[in-house]
Write a protein that holds these residues in place. Structure first.
Motif, short mmCIF file in Angstrom:
data_model
loop_
_atom_site.label_atom_id
_atom_site.label_comp_id
_atom_site.label_asym_id
_atom_site.label_seq_id
_atom_site.Cartn_x
_atom_site.Cartn_y
_atom_site.Cartn_z
N GLU A 241 0.69 -1.16 0.13
CA GLU A 241 -0.37 0.27 0.45
C GLU A 241 0.58 1.24 -0.04
O GLU A 241 1.78 0.95 0.39
CB GLU A 241 -0.30 0.21 1.48
CG GLU A 241 -2.01 -1.21 1.39
CD GLU A 241 -2.72 -1.47 2.14
OE1 GLU A 241 -3.73 -0.11 2.37
OE2 GLU A 241 -2.58 -1.44 2.92
N SER A 242 0.29 2.43 -0.68
CA SER A 242 1.13 3.71 -0.54
C SER A 242 0.06 5.02 -1.05
O SER A 242 -0.87 4.26 -0.88
CB SER A 242 1.82 3.39 -1.81
OG SER A 242 1.00 3.48 -3.16
N GLY A 243 0.87 5.76 -0.75
CA GLY A 243 -0.32 6.93 -0.56
C GLY A 243 -0.97 7.53 0.72
O GLY A 243 -0.96 6.83 1.80
N PRO A 244 -2.08 8.07 0.74
CA PRO A 244 -2.73 8.62 1.78
C PRO A 244 -3.47 7.19 1.94
O PRO A 244 -4.68 6.71 1.22
CB PRO A 244 -3.45 10.39 1.31
CG PRO A 244 -2.95 10.23 0.21
CD PRO A 244 -1.86 9.34 -0.21
N ALA A 245 -4.80 8.07 3.46
CA ALA A 245 -5.63 7.71 3.46
C ALA A 245 -7.08 7.35 2.55
O ALA A 245 -6.73 8.49 2.06
CB ALA A 245 -5.72 6.78 5.16
N LEU A 246 -7.44 6.08 2.38
CA LEU A 246 -9.34 6.66 1.40
C LEU A 246 -9.64 7.25 2.12
O LEU A 246 -10.12 7.53 3.68
CB LEU A 246 -8.98 5.02 1.43
CG LEU A 246 -8.86 4.39 0.30
CD1 LEU A 246 -9.54 2.70 0.27
CD2 LEU A 246 -8.34 4.69 -1.12
N PRO A 247 -10.24 8.38 1.92
CA PRO A 247 -11.50 9.23 2.47
C PRO A 247 -12.45 8.07 3.42
O PRO A 247 -12.98 6.91 2.84
CB PRO A 247 -12.52 9.59 1.11
CG PRO A 247 -11.61 9.84 0.01
CD PRO A 247 -10.69 7.66 0.55
N ALA A 248 -13.08 8.63 3.84
CA ALA A 248 -14.05 8.13 5.44
C ALA A 248 -15.41 7.68 4.50
O ALA A 248 -15.97 8.44 5.00
CB ALA A 248 -14.34 9.35 6.02
N ASP A 249 -15.20 7.56 3.38
CA ASP A 249 -16.36 6.57 2.56
C ASP A 249 -16.57 5.09 2.23
O ASP A 249 -15.59 4.81 1.95
CB ASP A 249 -16.44 7.58 0.83
CG ASP A 249 -17.16 6.43 0.22
OD1 ASP A 249 -18.11 6.13 -0.01
OD2 ASP A 249 -17.46 7.94 -0.41
#
Length: 372
Positions: free
Chosen positions: A267-275
């Motif tokens: 995994e890479s990058g920022p967290a997913l939106p709270a969706d």
């Protein structure tokens, strides 16, 4: 009648007989009848067939090629009967044959009759067999084409049924997501009203949360309407898998590893939106791709799952590198479901072979905060 008139008459009758062959494909029996009529007239007037027996044989081939077998055999009998009758009623001129010593021997009328009828019978039988073979081949090809068209229709219908089933399942899952958001909104509204006078700051925070949850629910509703834009079917009884309580990919990876699948997660990058809907879509795509590998290529030595999160979109890749290629089922329910889930988030799914195995790549997008 002079020889010139006889020649013109024979030519005219031959022209009529051979011209009738132009309609042999559409009216083969009628064509044969016209040729036989010209042959009888030629034999009666000129005591010769002027080559019309060849036209009759060609017409018989057309009857065998474009008509049922019964019509072909009756036509053969009719041709031989008419030809034999014409020769018997109006015998041809005696035939002279040069033998080896240079003398000429005149054949009797009976011998001429037998030779002409035998020759015509042999040619007619050859024409009948060739025509019957051609008809059988044509009918076989037509049957294959019809079967292929039927299979294509069944394949399209199966794909449509799978599409509707997947849309129903996605709709039910997203219904749970939207219902959860609405329940949270109601709870926040009640809490904000209760603390409005005593704790205005807490009420303001609750109202902010209420607005954010409402925007998220509105986005989910829009996506739901988009994915169901062509789904006008009723309840189809599609199989409904339980919605996972936890969409953490480490859990599904661990389950597949426990099943003996050598899968790794990067995994890479920022967290997913709270969706919740987006997180569920990513979870289901990875789960379905790994299930396909387990079903179609259980001996794969390595499966790599990559989640690349970027602002506004996420790329999901499942690559069974250096392994067997799963069976390609473009109309299967799994790939249809992944594509429908990606379409909810304005994305797409690509699945196909790689130099060392098979890869599924999905891209999902969402609107950043403030873009709704």
């Amino acid at each position: 009648m002079g020889s010139g008139g006889t020649g013109w008459t024979g030519a005219a009758l031959a022209l009529v007989g051979f011209a009738a062959l132009l309609g042999r494909r559409h009216r083969p029996v009628l064509t044969l009848a016209v040729v036989l009529a010209a042959l009888v007239v030629s034999q009666a007037m000129l005591r010769e067939t002027t080559g019309l027996e060849i036209a009759a044989v060609l017409a018989l081939y057309a009857v065998a090629a474009y008509s049922p077998a019964r019509a072909a055999w009756f036509s053969l009998a009719g041709l031989l009967a008419v030809f034999a009758g014409a020769l018997a009623v109006w015998p041809s001129a005696l035939v002279s044959v040069n033998v080896a010593d240079g003398t000429e021997v005149a054949l009797s009328p009976a011998a001429s009759f037998v030779i002409a009828l035998s020759t015509t019978f042999a040619l007619a039988m050859i024409a009948l067999m060739l025509g019957t073979t051609a008809r059988g081949r044509r009918l076989h090809i037509a049957a294959l084409v019809e079967r292929a068209a039927q299979l294509a229709l069944e394949r399209d219908q199966s794909a449509q049924i799978a599409l509707v089933a997947e849309r129903n399942r996605i709709a039910r899952e997203m219904h749970d997501v939207v219902a959860h958001s609405l329940s949270v909104m109601v709870t926040l509204a009640d809490g904000a009203r209760a603390s409005l006078t005593k704790r205005p700051d807490q009420a303001a925070v609750a109202l902010d949360e209420l607005a954010a949850t409402g925007r998220s629910a509105l986005a989910d509703t829009r996506r739901l309407l988009g994915v169901l834009r062509d789904d006008d079917a009723g309840e189809g009884g599609a199989p409904l898998a339980p919605q996972p309580l936890n969409t953490d990919l480490t859990d599904v990876i661990a389950r597949f590893q426990a099943a003996g699948v050598p899968v790794s997660l990067t995994e890479s990058g920022p967290a997913l939106p709270a969706d919740a809907g987006l997180q569920l879509a990513v979870f289901r795509i990875v789960q379905e791709a790994l299930t396909n590998v387990l079903r179609h290529a259980p001996g794969s030595p390595r499966i790599d799952v990559t989640i690349d999160r970027q602002p506004g979109y996420v790329v999901v890749e499942v690559d069974n590198a250096d392994g067997a290629r799963p069976a390609s089922t473009p109309g299967g329910r799994g790939l249809v479901g992944m594509r429908e889930r990606a379409a909810v988030y304005d994305g797409h799914v690509e699945a196909g072979p790689t130099p060392g195995g098979w890869r599924v790549r999905a891209v999902l997008r969402w609107a950043e905060e403030g873009e709704l």
